[in-house]
Design a protein around this motif. Sequence first.
Motif, PDB file in Angstrom:
ATOM      1  N   GLU A  21       3.996  23.803  56.936  1.00 40.86           N
ATOM      2  CA  GLU A  21       4.771  24.784  57.734  1.00 40.86           C
ATOM      3  C   GLU A  21       3.756  25.834  58.570  1.00 40.86           C
ATOM      4  O   GLU A  21       3.907  26.205  59.588  1.00 40.86           O
ATOM      5  N   GLU A  22       2.653  25.963  57.774  1.00 33.50           N
ATOM      6  CA  GLU A  22       1.516  26.927  58.530  1.00 33.50           C
ATOM      7  C   GLU A  22       0.938  26.190  59.756  1.00 33.50           C
ATOM      8  O   GLU A  22       0.764  26.962  60.630  1.00 33.50           O
ATOM      9  N   ILE A  23       0.823  24.978  59.506  1.00 34.81           N
ATOM     10  CA  ILE A  23       0.150  24.256  60.782  1.00 34.81           C
ATOM     11  C   ILE A  23       1.533  24.130  61.968  1.00 34.81           C
ATOM     12  O   ILE A  23       1.040  24.383  62.817  1.00 34.81           O
ATOM     13  N   LEU A  24       2.568  23.991  61.495  1.00 37.72           N
ATOM     14  CA  LEU A  24       3.753  23.985  62.347  1.00 37.72           C
ATOM     15  C   LEU A  24       3.745  25.169  63.216  1.00 37.72           C
ATOM     16  O   LEU A  24       4.201  25.313  64.298  1.00 37.72           O
ATOM     17  N   GLU A  26       1.874  27.197  64.108  1.00 34.96           N
ATOM     18  CA  GLU A  26       0.687  27.149  65.375  1.00 34.96           C
ATOM     19  C   GLU A  26       1.264  26.784  66.646  1.00 34.96           C
ATOM     20  O   GLU A  26       1.249  27.079  67.511  1.00 34.96           O
ATOM     21  N   VAL A  27       2.084  25.555  66.336  1.00 37.52           N
ATOM     22  CA  VAL A  27       2.988  25.049  67.425  1.00 37.52           C
ATOM     23  C   VAL A  27       4.073  25.820  68.209  1.00 37.52           C
ATOM     24  O   VAL A  27       4.134  26.225  69.035  1.00 37.52           O
ATOM     25  N   ARG A  28       4.825  26.538  67.112  1.00 34.09           N
ATOM     26  CA  ARG A  28       5.931  27.406  67.340  1.00 34.09           C
ATOM     27  C   ARG A  28       5.540  28.507  68.203  1.00 34.09           C
ATOM     28  O   ARG A  28       6.338  29.088  68.969  1.00 34.09           O
ATOM     29  N   GLN A  29       4.324  28.982  67.916  1.00 31.93           N
ATOM     30  CA  GLN A  29       3.983  30.199  68.486  1.00 31.93           C
ATOM     31  C   GLN A  29       3.328  30.084  70.060  1.00 31.93           C
ATOM     32  O   GLN A  29       3.252  31.055  70.584  1.00 31.93           O
ATOM     33  N   GLU A  60      -2.701  23.570  74.607  1.00 31.69           N
ATOM     34  CA  GLU A  60      -2.833  24.660  73.845  1.00 31.69           C
ATOM     35  C   GLU A  60      -2.327  24.460  72.399  1.00 31.69           C
ATOM     36  O   GLU A  60      -2.992  24.952  71.483  1.00 31.69           O
ATOM     37  N   ALA A  61      -1.192  24.191  72.430  1.00 35.18           N
ATOM     38  CA  ALA A  61      -0.601  23.758  70.998  1.00 35.18           C
ATOM     39  C   ALA A  61      -1.261  22.797  70.014  1.00 35.18           C
ATOM     40  O   ALA A  61      -1.520  23.109  68.890  1.00 35.18           O
ATOM     41  N   ALA A  62      -1.827  21.774  70.989  1.00 31.35           N
ATOM     42  CA  ALA A  62      -2.319  20.650  70.247  1.00 31.35           C
ATOM     43  C   ALA A  62      -3.957  21.240  69.740  1.00 31.35           C
ATOM     44  O   ALA A  62      -4.199  21.027  68.458  1.00 31.35           O
ATOM     45  N   TRP A  63      -4.496  22.070  70.287  1.00 32.06           N
ATOM     46  CA  TRP A  63      -5.742  22.816  70.126  1.00 32.06           C
ATOM     47  C   TRP A  63      -5.307  23.526  68.792  1.00 32.06           C
ATOM     48  O   TRP A  63      -6.307  23.725  67.806  1.00 32.06           O
TER      49      TRP A  63
END
Length: 298
Positions: A21-24, A26-29, A60-63
Amino acid sequence: MVKIVECIPNISEGRRLEVVEEILDEVRQVAGVTLLDYSSNADHNRTVISMIGEPEKVLEAAWRLIVKAAEKIDLDQHQGEHPRMGATDVVPFVPVRGMTMDECVELAKRLGERVGRELSIPVYLYEKAATRPERRNLADVRRGQYEGLKESVKTPERTPDFGPSVLGKAGAIAVGARPPLVAFNVNLGTTNLEIGKAIAKGIRGSSGGFVNVKALGIDLSEQGMIQISMNMVDTQGTPLYRAMEFIKTEAAHFGVPVIGSEIVGLVPLDAMLDAATYYLKLHDFSSEQILEKRVFGF
């Protein structure tokens, strides 16, 4: 037309869901990027993520995802049934709308260069982005997995496309561009891994099976089964039902049943319609007969 690209990162964590969830997050933001789907598997210790949006925003989300995964996942502590070589193991870009494959290749190169330069993580370009013929196939890129790559990365033939020839706890990453594929797993009612390996060898293209199928036999004996884990790289060339029928026939030869299957992540509608048409023995069926397609126009 707004350009749309899909990105499907696979991270080497499927048990610590709070870390996933922490990693996800980063995408959600990242505004303008939609997290389409994610699926965590504790046995594989892996999560498959699908996100979509305009190219620069998805890049950017992938990074951000890669940065967070490198911070949270230690490959020295990682164990799972699925082959892996990195905290973020693979990052493919897939054209969806208004995107060419060449543009996806360029995204892969830009991401790979930044990861190698700023994070000092070795990056291998694969599939359509591959710089060498022997790196097109992900299985060849990932040969030896994280443990084996610690030494082989120092050899000329395994020199990464970007980043140092040294592995840290985040391992290495394969970044590429490819057409859509379907992650399709079939479970067998046996705990004999050799049967699974034999069937996987028979179906995968690299050993003489279906050219559009990559397959491994996965040991899930603690759950009382063996899994044939497949990447179906072209479901028009090799439909899901054809793979299933082959596995059923081979399993019957060994005297074991097929007890279930699963699709990890997203699947094209046509791939499911082909399977439904085959198993229901439908004649002259058209996708225009799908109620939702007529009503909503998808």
